[in-house]
Design a protein around this motif. Structure first.
Motif, PDB file in Angstrom:
ATOM      1  N   GLY A   1       0.799  -1.110  -0.104  1.00 48.46           N
ATOM      2  CA  GLY A   1      -0.121  -0.120  -0.219  1.00 48.46           C
ATOM      3  C   GLY A   1       0.695   1.291  -0.015  1.00 48.46           C
ATOM      4  N   THR A   2       0.263   2.495   0.343  1.00 47.82           N
ATOM      5  CA  THR A   2       0.583   3.574   0.356  1.00 47.82           C
ATOM      6  C   THR A   2       0.885   3.938   1.800  1.00 47.82           C
ATOM      7  N   PHE A   3       2.021   4.286   2.522  1.00 48.94           N
ATOM      8  CA  PHE A   3       2.314   4.616   3.895  1.00 48.94           C
ATOM      9  C   PHE A   3       3.059   5.870   4.089  1.00 48.94           C
ATOM     10  N   ARG A   4       2.568   6.666   4.954  1.00 49.25           N
ATOM     11  CA  ARG A   4       3.171   7.797   5.248  1.00 49.25           C
ATOM     12  C   ARG A   4       3.994   7.866   6.616  1.00 49.25           C
ATOM     13  N   ILE A   5       5.241   8.347   6.572  1.00 49.95           N
ATOM     14  CA  ILE A   5       6.016   8.400   7.949  1.00 49.95           C
ATOM     15  C   ILE A   5       5.812  10.101   8.198  1.00 49.95           C
TER      16      ILE A   5
ATOM     17  N   GLY B   1       6.791  -3.672  20.323  1.00 51.18           N
ATOM     18  CA  GLY B   1       7.930  -4.755  20.525  1.00 51.18           C
ATOM     19  C   GLY B   1       8.061  -5.432  19.231  1.00 51.18           C
ATOM     20  N   GLN B   2       7.094  -5.404  18.348  1.00 55.35           N
ATOM     21  CA  GLN B   2       7.042  -6.532  17.215  1.00 55.35           C
ATOM     22  C   GLN B   2       7.970  -5.840  16.007  1.00 55.35           C
ATOM     23  N   TYR B   3       8.611  -6.799  15.515  1.00 57.12           N
ATOM     24  CA  TYR B   3       9.602  -6.514  14.274  1.00 57.12           C
ATOM     25  C   TYR B   3       8.702  -6.318  13.066  1.00 57.12           C
ATOM     26  N   PHE B   4       9.061  -5.560  12.325  1.00 58.59           N
ATOM     27  CA  PHE B   4       8.590  -5.444  11.067  1.00 58.59           C
ATOM     28  C   PHE B   4       9.585  -5.000   9.905  1.00 58.59           C
ATOM     29  N   ARG B   5       9.254  -5.172   8.512  1.00 59.19           N
ATOM     30  CA  ARG B   5      10.212  -4.700   7.565  1.00 59.19           C
ATOM     31  C   ARG B   5       9.540  -3.889   6.533  1.00 59.19           C
ATOM     32  N   ILE B   6      10.186  -2.543   6.359  1.00 58.61           N
ATOM     33  CA  ILE B   6       9.701  -1.752   5.033  1.00 58.61           C
ATOM     34  C   ILE B   6      10.577  -2.007   3.986  1.00 58.61           C
ATOM     35  N   LEU B   7       9.807  -2.242   2.842  1.00 55.20           N
ATOM     36  CA  LEU B   7       9.911  -2.265   1.425  1.00 55.20           C
ATOM     37  C   LEU B   7       9.501  -1.280   0.488  1.00 55.20           C
ATOM     38  N   GLY B   8      10.347  -0.712  -0.248  1.00 50.09           N
ATOM     39  CA  GLY B   8       9.740   0.181  -1.172  1.00 50.09           C
ATOM     40  C   GLY B   8       9.840   1.500  -0.631  1.00 50.09           C
ATOM     41  N   SER B   9      10.421   2.032   0.232  1.00 50.72           N
ATOM     42  CA  SER B   9      10.855   3.405   0.706  1.00 50.72           C
ATOM     43  C   SER B   9      12.120   4.064   0.158  1.00 50.72           C
ATOM     44  N   VAL B  10      12.236   5.119  -0.055  1.00 58.17           N
ATOM     45  CA  VAL B  10      13.473   5.650  -0.353  1.00 58.17           C
ATOM     46  C   VAL B  10      14.291   5.911   0.882  1.00 58.17           C
ATOM     47  N   PHE B  11      14.090   6.110   1.894  1.00 59.06           N
ATOM     48  CA  PHE B  11      14.632   6.266   3.039  1.00 59.06           C
ATOM     49  C   PHE B  11      14.843   5.528   4.109  1.00 59.06           C
ATOM     50  N   ASN B  12      13.764   4.657   4.392  1.00 59.45           N
ATOM     51  CA  ASN B  12      13.596   3.735   5.496  1.00 59.45           C
ATOM     52  C   ASN B  12      13.487   2.321   5.329  1.00 59.45           C
ATOM     53  N   ASP B  13      13.869   1.596   4.203  1.00 59.22           N
ATOM     54  CA  ASP B  13      13.751   0.365   3.942  1.00 59.22           C
ATOM     55  C   ASP B  13      14.532  -0.288   5.059  1.00 59.22           C
ATOM     56  N   GLY B  14      14.065  -1.636   5.415  1.00 64.04           N
ATOM     57  CA  GLY B  14      14.894  -2.174   6.420  1.00 64.04           C
ATOM     58  C   GLY B  14      14.282  -2.876   7.631  1.00 64.04           C
ATOM     59  N   LEU B  15      14.550  -3.313   8.403  1.00 64.46           N
ATOM     60  CA  LEU B  15      14.318  -3.738   9.606  1.00 64.46           C
ATOM     61  C   LEU B  15      14.140  -2.810  10.637  1.00 64.46           C
TER      62      LEU B  15
ATOM     63  N   GLU C   1      13.144   3.561  16.482  1.00 63.95           N
ATOM     64  CA  GLU C   1      14.253   4.774  16.141  1.00 63.95           C
ATOM     65  C   GLU C   1      13.257   5.618  15.459  1.00 63.95           C
ATOM     66  N   MET C   2      13.919   6.833  15.318  1.00 61.85           N
ATOM     67  CA  MET C   2      13.175   7.917  14.443  1.00 61.85           C
ATOM     68  C   MET C   2      13.403   7.389  13.087  1.00 61.85           C
ATOM     69  N   LEU C   3      12.192   7.593  12.254  1.00 59.82           N
ATOM     70  CA  LEU C   3      12.501   7.052  10.628  1.00 59.82           C
ATOM     71  C   LEU C   3      12.501   8.512   9.998  1.00 59.82           C
ATOM     72  N   THR C   4      12.862   8.517   8.918  1.00 61.37           N
ATOM     73  CA  THR C   4      12.893   9.708   7.960  1.00 61.37           C
ATOM     74  C   THR C   4      11.623   9.867   7.384  1.00 61.37           C
ATOM     75  N   ASP C   5      10.861  11.117   7.464  1.00 53.01           N
ATOM     76  CA  ASP C   5       9.523  11.553   7.099  1.00 53.01           C
ATOM     77  C   ASP C   5       9.547  11.295   5.451  1.00 53.01           C
ATOM     78  N   GLU C   6       8.542  10.660   5.103  1.00 54.15           N
ATOM     79  CA  GLU C   6       8.236  10.462   3.657  1.00 54.15           C
ATOM     80  C   GLU C   6       6.940   9.731   3.444  1.00 54.15           C
ATOM     81  N   GLU C   7       6.352   9.828   2.260  1.00 55.26           N
ATOM     82  CA  GLU C   7       5.261   8.966   1.783  1.00 55.26           C
ATOM     83  C   GLU C   7       6.068   7.993   0.608  1.00 55.26           C
ATOM     84  N   PHE C   8       5.359   6.562   0.853  1.00 56.09           N
ATOM     85  CA  PHE C   8       6.080   5.998  -0.080  1.00 56.09           C
ATOM     86  C   PHE C   8       4.847   4.568  -0.422  1.00 56.09           C
ATOM     87  N   GLU C   9       5.035   4.130  -1.678  1.00 58.58           N
ATOM     88  CA  GLU C   9       4.418   3.313  -2.250  1.00 58.58           C
ATOM     89  C   GLU C   9       5.247   1.809  -2.080  1.00 58.58           C
TER      90      GLU C   9
END
Length: 145
Positions: free
Chosen positions: A22-26, A39-53, A61-69
């Motif tokens: 989907g489309t997500f906004r940080i 406490g649950q782990y999640f993985r971001i895929l498709g982000s310019v700045f926040n891909d990863g675990l 941890e602080m994520l970098t603001d963005e909207e991504f598909e």
């Protein structure tokens, strides 16, 4: 280190129906994900700045603001794997420089020499993957997701 371990294992421990495209906004360094628990782990895929675990919740941890598909993978990483990744990180801190070196040195009776060892090659032979192979194998998947 946990992300490296999961990548090496080819096992992200995705919960059933745990891939949410989907489309997500940080915003403000955070993201609201109602399908995750603190406490649950999640993985971001498709982000310019926040891909990863990442680990969800107040201590995230602080994520970098963005909207991504892209997609969010909901994970259920066993505690034993998290603890093993911690042990591997400690091992890397202690032995990493030696294992990453492409040389092996030996000296005896006033004679010494250095030769290539292959320990730091791209296959990972001789590194943490070899040192922890027996403990990692039960979690390994044979195919990529």
């Amino acid at each position: 280190m946990l992300e490296q371990v999961l990548t090496h294992l080819r096992n992200w421990f995705i919960v059933p129906d745990g891939i949410h495209p989907g489309t997500f906004r940080i915003e403000g360094g955070g993201i609201e994900l109602p399908f995750l628990m603190d406490g649950q782990y999640f993985r971001i895929l498709g982000s310019v700045f926040n891909d990863g675990l990442h680990q969800y919740g107040p201590g995230m941890e602080m994520l970098t603001d963005e909207e991504f598909e892209g997609a969010i993978w909901v994970l259920a990483v066993p505690r034993s794997v998290v603890e093993l990744a911690g042990e591997i990180a400690e091992w890397r801190d202690k032995y990493g420089a030696v294992m990453d070196s492409p040389y092996t040195s030996e000296s005896f009776g006033g004679y010494s020499y250095t030769k290539a060892s292959g320990a730091g090659d791209s296959t990972g032979s001789g590194g943490w993957q070899s040192a922890f192979r027996a403990r990692l194998n039960p979690y390994r998947k044979l195919r990529k997701i």
